[in-house]
Write an enzyme that holds these catalytic residues in place. Sequence first.
Site, PDB file in Angstrom:
ATOM      1  N   GLU A 133      -7.143   5.138   7.308  1.00  0.00           N
ATOM      2  CA  GLU A 133      -6.860   6.546   6.965  1.00  0.00           C
ATOM      3  C   GLU A 133      -8.035   7.161   6.207  1.00  0.00           C
ATOM      4  OE1 GLU A 133      -3.061   5.772   5.166  1.00  0.00           O
ATOM      5  OE2 GLU A 133      -2.263   5.311   7.150  1.00  0.00           O
ATOM      6  N   ASN A 152       0.871  -1.175   0.000  1.00  0.00           N
ATOM      7  CA  ASN A 152       0.000   0.000   0.000  1.00  0.00           C
ATOM      8  C   ASN A 152       0.912   1.229   0.000  1.00  0.00           C
ATOM      9  OD1 ASN A 152      -1.866   1.997   0.445  1.00  0.00           O
ATOM     10  ND2 ASN A 152      -2.410   1.360   2.520  1.00  0.00           N
ATOM     11  N   GLY A 210       1.998   2.360  10.910  1.00  0.00           N
ATOM     12  CA  GLY A 210       3.007   3.413  10.786  1.00  0.00           C
ATOM     13  C   GLY A 210       3.644   3.830  12.109  1.00  0.00           C
ATOM     14  N   SER A 245       2.885  -1.902  10.627  1.00  0.00           N
ATOM     15  CA  SER A 245       4.309  -1.954  10.984  1.00  0.00           C
ATOM     16  C   SER A 245       4.977  -3.295  10.645  1.00  0.00           C
ATOM     17  CB  SER A 245       4.503  -1.611  12.467  1.00  0.00           C
ATOM     18  OG  SER A 245       4.125  -0.271  12.706  1.00  0.00           O
ATOM     19  N   LYS A 256       0.117   4.207  -0.424  1.00  0.00           N
ATOM     20  CA  LYS A 256      -0.576   5.411   0.078  1.00  0.00           C
ATOM     21  C   LYS A 256      -0.333   6.573  -0.895  1.00  0.00           C
ATOM     22  CE  LYS A 256      -0.332   3.420   4.623  1.00  0.00           C
ATOM     23  NZ  LYS A 256      -0.332   3.570   6.056  1.00  0.00           N
ATOM     24  N   GLU A 272      -6.073  -4.617  10.544  1.00  0.00           N
ATOM     25  CA  GLU A 272      -5.068  -3.564  10.688  1.00  0.00           C
ATOM     26  C   GLU A 272      -5.384  -2.711  11.919  1.00  0.00           C
ATOM     27  OE1 GLU A 272      -2.736  -2.508   6.953  1.00  0.00           O
ATOM     28  OE2 GLU A 272      -4.493  -1.251   6.964  1.00  0.00           O
ATOM     29  N   HIS A 317      -9.771   1.621   4.323  1.00  0.00           N
ATOM     30  CA  HIS A 317      -8.536   1.754   5.103  1.00  0.00           C
ATOM     31  C   HIS A 317      -8.777   2.766   6.230  1.00  0.00           C
ATOM     32  CE1 HIS A 317      -4.445   2.847   6.194  1.00  0.00           C
ATOM     33  NE2 HIS A 317      -4.074   1.693   5.676  1.00  0.00           N
TER      34      HIS A 317
HETATM   35  P1  PGA Z   1       2.433   0.431   7.727  1.00  0.00           P
HETATM   36  O1  PGA Z   1       1.012   0.674   7.062  1.00  0.00           O
HETATM   37  O2  PGA Z   1       2.987  -0.850   7.183  1.00  0.00           O
HETATM   38  O3  PGA Z   1       3.244   1.623   7.360  1.00  0.00           O
HETATM   39  O4  PGA Z   1       2.198   0.330   9.210  1.00  0.00           O
HETATM   40  C1  PGA Z   1       0.126  -0.380   6.818  1.00  0.00           C
HETATM   41  C2  PGA Z   1      -1.156   0.142   6.198  1.00  0.00           C
HETATM   42  O5  PGA Z   1      -1.580   1.251   6.532  1.00  0.00           O
HETATM   43  O6  PGA Z   1      -1.766  -0.525   5.351  1.00  0.00           O
END
Ligand code: PGA
Length: 258
Positions: A97, A10, A179, A219, A12, A173, A95
């Site tokens: 976000e 992903n 993150g 992460s 983003k 998630e 997601h």
């Molecule tokens: P990350 O994000 O691996 O940076 O924690 C995962 C995601 O948001 O899908």
Amino acid sequence: MNKKILIIANWKCNPSTQKEAEHLFTAVKKGIKKSDKTEIIICPPFPYLSLFKKKTNAIQLGAQNCFWEDKGAFTGEVSSLMLKDIECKYVIIGHSERRNYFKESDVEINRKIKSVLKNRLKPILCVGEKDRDSFNPEGHPINEMSLIVGEQIKKGLADISQTKIPDIIIAYEPIWAIGTGLPCLPDDAMKAALLIKKTLTGLYNRSIAERVKIIYGGSVVSQNAIDYIKEANMDGLLIGGASLNANEFTKIINKIAL
Ligand code: PGA
């Protein structure tokens, strides 16, 4: 049934130029060893998707979002039908976000999933709780995490015929792990996956629940990736930050492909 482990990047809202995006894609393509154990999916921002169309059979394309109508006067939206036309195979839906910054509701997420399924793409439905404290698998069997995730699944999959359910991928998630460098312990991810399967069994039946792939995200890096597959028995990984580094991402893929 297809048992391949899904490894999904992903990206983003990254990278900021086409040149960098091409560079990253090419570096991943070159770095991955062929394996029939894994399916690699890259979800770049919309403008880069068609650049990667037909570039390689080793990498499938996914989008990070879509709209629920096929076309029409909806300024700024991209439909799943358009994504299908440029050979996208997967779409990330809901997601955290998007739920957080763009206030996407479960009702909208449900419409999007229906549209993705109608156009014969595979939706990756993201679910997860906000606070680490609400994850308390050692406490009550029905803890806050399972209530939150259970609701997201029930509402996200509302009125979807059970024949379509096995085409859906569910990404667990936890928001506190995204993150932050604080991944969920593989054992806890496994408990969450069991709760998800239980919810699906309640909504449909056990054989349908068993066919839904449940993946983990939050992460994930090359040091912990394999634990989610081997120890936690997850069907794949959704990777944000680490997927922007070709070395790190291919390391993850190649470890799992062994
Ligand atoms: P990350 O994000 O691996 O940076 O924690 C995962 C995601 O948001 O899908």
